[in-house]
Design a protein around this motif. Structure first.
Motif, mmCIF file in Angstrom:
data_model
loop_
_atom_site.group_PDB
_atom_site.id
_atom_site.type_symbol
_atom_site.label_atom_id
_atom_site.label_comp_id
_atom_site.label_asym_id
_atom_site.label_seq_id
_atom_site.Cartn_x
_atom_site.Cartn_y
_atom_site.Cartn_z
ATOM 1 N N ARG A 73 -33.874 15.967 5.957
ATOM 2 C CA ARG A 73 -35.130 15.264 6.247
ATOM 3 C C ARG A 73 -35.062 14.494 7.560
ATOM 4 O O ARG A 73 -36.090 14.004 8.037
ATOM 5 C CB ARG A 73 -35.476 14.315 5.096
ATOM 6 C CG ARG A 73 -35.777 15.019 3.782
ATOM 7 C CD ARG A 73 -36.267 14.036 2.735
ATOM 8 N NE ARG A 73 -37.495 13.359 3.151
ATOM 9 C CZ ARG A 73 -38.719 13.860 3.024
ATOM 10 N NH1 ARG A 73 -38.871 15.074 2.502
ATOM 11 N NH2 ARG A 73 -39.785 13.173 3.413
ATOM 12 N N ASP A 107 -34.834 20.692 6.878
ATOM 13 C CA ASP A 107 -35.080 21.046 5.473
ATOM 14 C C ASP A 107 -36.186 22.087 5.341
ATOM 15 O O ASP A 107 -36.213 22.857 4.372
ATOM 16 C CB ASP A 107 -35.388 19.810 4.639
ATOM 17 C CG ASP A 107 -36.648 19.077 5.078
ATOM 18 O OD1 ASP A 107 -37.101 19.306 6.214
ATOM 19 O OD2 ASP A 107 -37.170 18.272 4.289
ATOM 20 N N ALA A 129 -33.043 19.530 1.450
ATOM 21 C CA ALA A 129 -32.609 18.429 2.313
ATOM 22 C C ALA A 129 -31.160 18.047 2.061
ATOM 23 O O ALA A 129 -30.606 17.204 2.777
ATOM 24 C CB ALA A 129 -33.505 17.206 2.100
#
Length: 285
Positions: free
Chosen positions: A20, A44, A50
């Motif tokens: 992220r 991601d 992520a």
């Protein structure tokens, strides 16, 4: 150096949900006009998760699948040589990292070694910098508490496998691989790039999220105006950059631009044989 068809920048993170925070920018590098930003993605969204381990493995695959590419990573590729025995090779840095499961504990050991070194010189210090940190005016040393997760996971999970890949040359450590390299990977600090260009290097990040404060908006516009001299950024990507609160998307673009300039202007013959920099790294900004 080869003629690069593209220059890519990676704003790196060692967070648990690293995907992220990591952004990847790619510029095309025509011969007659300025480079152009053609993709800007959060990691991601490229690999579907992520989670740090999966994302970093996917990032290695993305780099190693590229050809004719220069990659600039915003994370240290080495630690200060003072933390190791005299003339210890770069490989010893990875052996040291392998002794730890946690980046924080690794950072504490770096501080302990610095204190021991300083005591022998009748000094008091918790941190020491690489030569490149000083030359590039980097904001932090490689094992500062705000950097150690980037350093630890960047070196262990990304730089080491890239260095072991045929066709990938990690500089300044592997100049011998350049003649046959399909891709070149270097360290680049966005803050250092901005400082070198005389552009604002503070007050453009808003990690708390939400609407950007006026100060951040104004600073980002100033940075984009300065970057316009060296890279073409379309309206779509400008909106992506302005809507990303943490400034990670912008940092990825700066890393690509800075790495391209840094590699083009570097004294490669000197770097390739430098007794210190070939063991602790160099920022191409």
């Amino acid at each position: 150096m080869p003629d690069f068809e593209s220059a890519c920048g990676v704003d790196f993170s060692g967070a648990k949900r690293a995907g992220r925070c990591i952004w990847v920018a790619r510029l095309t590098v025509p011969r007659t006009v300025a480079p152009r930003l053609v993709s800007l993605d959060r990691l991601d969204r490229l690999c579907g998760t992520a989670e740090r381990g999966v994302c970093l493995a996917a990032l290695v695959e993305i780099v190693n699948a590229s050809e004719g590419a220069l990659w600039g990573f915003d994370c240290p590729f080495g630690l200060p040589v003072e933390l190791f025995p005299e003339n210890a090779p770069w490989a010893d840095h990875f052996a040291f990292l392998a002794e730890y499961e946690d980046a924080y504990d690794c950072g504490l050991e770096c501080i302990r070694r610095t204190q021991a070194m300083s005591a022998a010189l009748h000094r008091t210090a918790l941190h020491c910098r690489r030569q490149s940190d000083v030359a590039a005016k980097a904001p932090f040393d490689a094992f500062h508490y705000r950097m150690i997760y980037q350093t630890f996971f960047g070196m262990r999970d990304v730089v080491r496998p890239l260095a072991a890949t045929p066709g990938t040359a990690v500089l300044p450590f592997q100049y011998r691989k350049v003649p046959k390299a399909k891709r070149v990977v270097v360290e680049c600090c966005p803050s250092s790039v901005l400082k070198r260009d005389g552009l604002p290097h503070q007050n453009y990040k808003h990690p708390k999220g939400g609407p950007l404060p006026r100060r951040c908006v104004a600073t980002r516009h100033a940075i984009l105006e300065g970057l316009a001299r060296r890279v073409r950024i379309g309206d779509h990507f400008r909106r992506v950059i302005m809507r990303n609160p943490g400034g990670d998307a912008l940092d990825a673009v700066i890393a690509a631009v800075g790495a391209l300039r840094g590699v083009r202007e570097a004294d490669h013959k000197a770097l390739a044989v430098h007794p210190r920099l070939t063991r602790e790294g160099w920022m191409y900004v």
